[in-house]
Motif scaffolding. Structure first.
Motif, PDB file in Angstrom:
ATOM      1  N   THR A   6      -2.007   4.181 -17.437  1.00 32.58           N
ATOM      2  CA  THR A   6      -1.340   4.775 -18.810  1.00 32.58           C
ATOM      3  C   THR A   6      -0.210   5.424 -18.376  1.00 32.58           C
ATOM      4  N   ALA A   7       0.527   6.038 -19.254  1.00 38.00           N
ATOM      5  CA  ALA A   7       1.742   6.518 -19.084  1.00 38.00           C
ATOM      6  C   ALA A   7       1.582   7.499 -17.879  1.00 38.00           C
ATOM      7  N   ARG A   8       0.659   8.354 -17.813  1.00 33.47           N
ATOM      8  CA  ARG A   8       0.508   9.502 -16.795  1.00 33.47           C
ATOM      9  C   ARG A   8      -0.311   9.056 -15.501  1.00 33.47           C
ATOM     10  N   LEU A   9      -1.271   8.231 -15.570  1.00 30.20           N
ATOM     11  CA  LEU A   9      -2.358   8.230 -14.816  1.00 30.20           C
ATOM     12  C   LEU A   9      -2.455   6.723 -14.226  1.00 30.20           C
ATOM     13  N   ARG A  10      -3.107   6.704 -13.280  1.00 31.21           N
ATOM     14  CA  ARG A  10      -3.576   5.370 -12.729  1.00 31.21           C
ATOM     15  C   ARG A  10      -5.035   5.352 -12.457  1.00 31.21           C
ATOM     16  N   LEU A  11      -5.912   4.754 -13.078  1.00 27.17           N
ATOM     17  CA  LEU A  11      -7.382   5.046 -13.122  1.00 27.17           C
ATOM     18  C   LEU A  11      -7.963   3.902 -11.854  1.00 27.17           C
ATOM     19  N   GLU A  12      -8.413   4.334 -10.721  1.00 19.55           N
ATOM     20  CA  GLU A  12      -8.931   3.159  -9.611  1.00 19.55           C
ATOM     21  C   GLU A  12     -10.465   3.556  -9.893  1.00 19.55           C
ATOM     22  N   ARG A  55     -22.610   0.032  -8.666  1.00 20.84           N
ATOM     23  CA  ARG A  55     -22.461  -0.375 -10.161  1.00 20.84           C
ATOM     24  C   ARG A  55     -21.189  -1.465 -10.130  1.00 20.84           C
ATOM     25  N   TRP A  56     -19.921  -1.049  -9.658  1.00 19.24           N
ATOM     26  CA  TRP A  56     -18.683  -1.750  -9.655  1.00 19.24           C
ATOM     27  C   TRP A  56     -19.448  -3.409  -9.202  1.00 19.24           C
ATOM     28  N   ALA A  57     -20.039  -3.279  -7.937  1.00 20.05           N
ATOM     29  CA  ALA A  57     -20.098  -4.679  -7.558  1.00 20.05           C
ATOM     30  C   ALA A  57     -21.075  -5.426  -8.170  1.00 20.05           C
ATOM     31  N   GLU A  58     -22.034  -4.804  -8.872  1.00 17.24           N
ATOM     32  CA  GLU A  58     -23.033  -5.248 -10.033  1.00 17.24           C
ATOM     33  C   GLU A  58     -22.518  -5.699 -11.076  1.00 17.24           C
ATOM     34  N   LEU A  59     -21.748  -4.759 -11.886  1.00 16.17           N
ATOM     35  CA  LEU A  59     -21.433  -4.955 -13.179  1.00 16.17           C
ATOM     36  C   LEU A  59     -19.997  -5.207 -13.417  1.00 16.17           C
ATOM     37  N   GLY A  60     -19.203  -4.758 -12.752  1.00 18.43           N
ATOM     38  CA  GLY A  60     -17.705  -5.133 -12.869  1.00 18.43           C
ATOM     39  C   GLY A  60     -17.128  -3.679 -13.620  1.00 18.43           C
ATOM     40  N   TYR A  61     -17.844  -2.624 -13.760  1.00 17.69           N
ATOM     41  CA  TYR A  61     -17.338  -1.395 -14.462  1.00 17.69           C
ATOM     42  C   TYR A  61     -18.280  -0.142 -13.963  1.00 17.69           C
ATOM     43  N   SER A  62     -17.759   0.772 -13.946  1.00 14.51           N
ATOM     44  CA  SER A  62     -18.519   2.113 -13.660  1.00 14.51           C
ATOM     45  C   SER A  62     -17.138   3.322 -13.819  1.00 14.51           C
ATOM     46  N   TRP A  63     -17.338   4.051 -12.891  1.00 17.82           N
ATOM     47  CA  TRP A  63     -16.581   5.198 -12.900  1.00 17.82           C
ATOM     48  C   TRP A  63     -14.944   5.044 -12.272  1.00 17.82           C
ATOM     49  N   TRP A  64     -14.174   5.540 -12.744  1.00 17.65           N
ATOM     50  CA  TRP A  64     -12.744   5.652 -12.163  1.00 17.65           C
ATOM     51  C   TRP A  64     -12.404   6.934 -11.701  1.00 17.65           C
ATOM     52  N   SER A  65     -11.511   6.996 -10.889  1.00 20.68           N
ATOM     53  CA  SER A  65     -10.923   8.238 -10.367  1.00 20.68           C
ATOM     54  C   SER A  65      -9.590   8.202 -11.160  1.00 20.68           C
ATOM     55  N   PHE A  66      -9.278   9.303 -11.742  1.00 26.01           N
ATOM     56  CA  PHE A  66      -7.777   9.422 -12.520  1.00 26.01           C
ATOM     57  C   PHE A  66      -6.886  10.057 -11.571  1.00 26.01           C
ATOM     58  N   LEU A  67      -5.828   9.311 -11.276  1.00 26.41           N
ATOM     59  CA  LEU A  67      -4.700   9.788 -10.152  1.00 26.41           C
ATOM     60  C   LEU A  67      -3.384   9.980 -10.914  1.00 26.41           C
ATOM     61  N   ASP A  68      -2.795  11.327 -10.774  1.00 29.08           N
ATOM     62  CA  ASP A  68      -1.815  11.505 -11.293  1.00 29.08           C
ATOM     63  C   ASP A  68      -0.585  10.656 -10.700  1.00 29.08           C
ATOM     64  N   LEU A  69       0.142   9.986 -11.709  1.00 29.53           N
ATOM     65  CA  LEU A  69       1.166   9.062 -10.988  1.00 29.53           C
ATOM     66  C   LEU A  69       2.398  10.007 -10.641  1.00 29.53           C
ATOM     67  N   ALA A  70       2.596  11.036 -10.659  1.00 28.53           N
ATOM     68  CA  ALA A  70       3.594  11.819 -10.300  1.00 28.53           C
ATOM     69  C   ALA A  70       3.286  12.203  -8.759  1.00 28.53           C
ATOM     70  N   THR A  71       1.925  12.745  -8.558  1.00 32.29           N
ATOM     71  CA  THR A  71       1.670  13.465  -7.321  1.00 32.29           C
ATOM     72  C   THR A  71       0.878  12.467  -6.502  1.00 32.29           C
ATOM     73  N   GLY A  72      -0.075  11.563  -7.094  1.00 33.75           N
ATOM     74  CA  GLY A  72      -0.990  10.690  -6.380  1.00 33.75           C
ATOM     75  C   GLY A  72      -2.346  11.567  -6.435  1.00 33.75           C
ATOM     76  N   GLN A  73      -2.412  12.724  -6.813  1.00 32.75           N
ATOM     77  CA  GLN A  73      -3.772  13.574  -6.817  1.00 32.75           C
ATOM     78  C   GLN A  73      -4.700  13.160  -7.666  1.00 32.75           C
TER      79      GLN A  73
END
Length: 176
Positions: A6-12, A55-73
């Protein structure tokens, strides 16, 4: 595993590298107030990451961590999963944010991108979301996303407000 932006986030996809940030968020009783009613232990966060990776391995979707693009946190987390974790149920979208990031529009920003993934890439016909009836902030994000209130239903061992949106409504909303 799918990484979203997104504009401010990386969802990993949640991974052991995110443990410290996820635990810092999940151990906060204010963050977990409407989810479990208490903060998580480190072991509970480790177990969650393990389940999510399976779940990611089985389904190809599940939970993402939201990482702030500016700080990486890690500033939040969100998911596309089956409602009630039951594959017979429709897909559900969910999110949570660190308390110091509340009220900045990050929940809506991440939810918009995850909903796009669910409708455009997974081709889901329906997307649901649930929240504790008192969680007005989460309900606001659901409404802002374009979801409609469906009613009170029992999910995750509690009565929840349920919102949903079908693919036609998503496409109409996303049309130029």
């Amino acid at each position: 595993m799918t990484v979203l932006h997104t504009a401010r986030l990386r969802l990993e996809p949640c991974s052991p590298e995110h443990l410290e940030g996820l635990h810092d968020m999940n151990r906060d009783p204010a963050v977990m107030r409407y989810i479990t009613g208490r903060g998580e232990t480190l072991q509970e966060t480790e177990d969650m990451i393990e389940r999510v990776q399976a779940r990611w391995a089985e389904l190809g979707y599940s939970w993402w961590s939201f990482l702030d693009l500016a700080t990486g946190q890690v500033v939040g987390a969100g998911c596309i999963q089956h409602l009630g974790r039951d594959r017979a149920q429709p897909l559900e979208i969910g999110w949570r944010l660190r308390q110091d990031r509340w009220g900045q529009g990050l929940g809506s920003e991440a939810a918009q991108r995850m909903a796009s993934f669910a409708f455009d890439e997974l081709q889901t016909p329906l997307l649901c979301a649930v929240c504790h009836p008192d969680n007005q902030a989460s309900a606001h994000v659901m409404k802002k996303l374009g979801m409609s209130y469906r009613g009170l239903e029992h999910w995750y061992d509690m009565d929840t407000s349920v919102y949903d949106m079908d693919r036609a409504a998503w496409l109409a909303r996303s049309a130029p």
